[in-house]
Write an enzyme that holds these catalytic residues in place. Structure first.
Site, PDB file in Angstrom:
ATOM      1  N   HIS A  63      34.351  47.603  48.309  1.00 23.72           N
ATOM      2  CA  HIS A  63      34.886  46.454  47.573  1.00 23.72           C
ATOM      3  C   HIS A  63      36.392  46.459  47.534  1.00 23.72           C
ATOM      4  CE1 HIS A  63      30.817  47.047  46.016  1.00 23.72           C
ATOM      5  NE2 HIS A  63      30.784  45.738  46.025  1.00 23.72           N
ATOM      6  N   GLY A 257      39.064  39.421  37.486  1.00 23.93           N
ATOM      7  CA  GLY A 257      39.493  38.059  37.156  1.00 23.93           C
ATOM      8  C   GLY A 257      38.562  37.017  37.754  1.00 23.93           C
TER       9      GLY A 257
END
Ligand code: ADP
Ligand code: MG
Length: 437
Positions: A63, A257
């Site tokens: 990731h 976010g």
């Protein structure tokens, strides 16, 4: 793991058995990756991490987590040796590598490594595995799980036992992964498609068209406040989306976010749909909770679903809930998060902000305060606790592997929680003042 679980389901295993073989496949899989460049999230201006010229990050995360180590760039054979040595040093329990165990090697490209280069590396990997006396089964070389534009590769060794080896042979046909040949099956009729033909404009709308359970007038009024609160959450996340991503990139994968944004906006759409359909507060929040965990995509999304779902259960669809019921709902949500995620206070996760928030809220309400002022007191406690996570070493979640890096930066999930409850506290205060006028 997905291939094994899907093959088991296709073979008629029940859910518990599918879970068992999926766990076993996970336990019998080891991966290790290297990168020559970091990856850049779409829309971001800079990569999540960088690797100096001539160097190679070792043990990075798919990731976009930076490597746990760095070396100078080896030869292709040297790289094969590094990958194989690391993984043969971590053979799963129950596998007897000395006795010629079966192994499925998967050499995976992370985005911008050339296939030619991977085949050169694989040549040496195959030699090393054979020299180790292992039986290579169904080797894979290609891009199966990339990390945007990252230049790098990972080697996975999957060690099937007899049952897993049988399941592994089931042909696969998905948009991104094909193996063997699959005969087409008829598509099942689904309730979503029935709803589509009844006028829903998309499968996603179909869910919100469902009837809502009956609710009294008081609860429908509370549902409007719930919707306003979810709107406040989405607005707060929008304002801080870049900051949350930046904090998460320090030791995590930089998506906090955007994950919170996806989750909170899905929750907002679901809450709005429920209110429009006349839902009570509990149903409105329950729909928001489900949408959030469905769409957010990260760990924090699943946990926000747990918190809001537990609160929804206490709100119900009748009457105006007492502050004590709301506090009890938050306490239940926090217990749910801890049961589900297994983190304790001090592990540097959102739990560090959740626990002081819920206990302060419960105590302050218990002492006779109204909801808005108790909520603000609790939000202040959450804000202090979230800031204090900066000094902690992470023990859970993705950040665990990058412990030291994150000292000095607060936990992203704790920080976003504090921002959100602070904003909701202001909303509750404004609504209370307006009601008094
Ligand atoms: P992901 O980790 O899947 O990328 P996010 O980046 O959206 O998800 O969220 C990361 C946050 O999730 C962390 O900062 C932490 O607060 C929280 N988190 C991760 N794992 C756990 C856990 N086991 N228990 C509680 N909170 C967790
Ligand atoms: Mg993340």
């Amino acid at each position: 793991m997905f291939r094994i679980a899907a093959a088991a389901a296709e073979a008629g295993y029940d859910l518990a058995e599918v879970t068992r073989v999926a766990r076993l496949a996970n336990e019998r899989t080891r991966s290790f990756g290297v990168a020559f460049t970091g990856c850049t999230l779409p829309g971001a201006e800079a990569p999540l991490f960088t690797v100096p010229e001539g160097r190679m990050a070792v043990g990075l995360g798919i990731h976009g987590e930076p490597g746990i180590d760095e070396t100078s760039i080896p030869t292709a054979d040297g790289l094969a040796e590094l990958l194989v040595q690391r993984l043969l040093g971590e053979v799963p329990n129950g596998v007897d590598a000395a006795r010629g165990a079966r192994v499925v090697p998967i050499l995976n490209g992370l985005g911008s490594l050339k296939y030619e280069e991977m085949f050169v590396v694989y040549r040496r990997i195959a030699q090393l595995l054979t020299d180790a006396g292992l039986a290579i089964v169904d080797p894979h070389v290609g891009e199966y799980c990339t990390s945007f534009d990252m230049a790098g590769t990972s080697l996975t060794l999957f060690w099937p036992d007899a049952e897993l080896a049988g399941l592994w042979q089931t042909p696969v046909d998905t948009p991104a992964y094909r193996r063997g040949s699959v005969t087409t099956a008829a598509q099942a009729d689904t309730s979503a498609r029935t709803a589509l033909s009844a006028g829903a404009s998309s499968i996603l709308d179909a869910a919100t068209l469902e009837d809502v359970p009956p609710a009294d007038e008081a609860s429908r009024t509370v549902a409007v406040t719930v919707l306003a609160a979810v709107q406040t959450i989405a607005d707060t996340v929008d304002t801080h989306v870049e900051e949350l991503g930046r904090i998460d990139a320090v030791a995590g994968d930089g998506d906090h976010g955007i994950g919170m944004q996806r989750g909170s906006h899905a929750a907002l759409a679901a809450a709005r749909g429920a209110v429009d359909a006349g839902a009570g507060a509990g149903t409105t929040l329950a729909r928001a909770a489900d949408a959030w965990s469905d769409r957010a995509g990260g760990t924090s999304g699943a946990l926000w679903g747990v918190i809001l779902g537990a609160l929804a259960a206490k709100l119900g669809d009748d009457g105006d809930p007492e502050p004590a019921a709301i506090a009890a709902g938050i306490v239940a949500g926090v217990q749910g998060v801890m049961a589900y995620g297994k983190a304790e206070v001090g592990d540097k996760t959102m739990v560090d902000a959740l626990v002081p928030f819920s206990s302060t809220l419960a105590q302050t309400v218990d002492g006779g305060a109204d909801l808005a002022s108790a909520w603000r007191t609790a939000a202040d406690a959450a804000t202090r606790a979230a800031a204090a996570t900066a000094e902690l070493l992470p023990r859970m979640g993705r950040a665990r592997t990058h412990g030291q890096n994150s000292v000095g930066t607060p936990d992203p999930g704790a920080h976003s929680f504090a921002l959100i409850v602070t904003a909701v506290g202001e909303l509750l205060t404004t609504r209370k003042e307006n009601a008094n006028v």
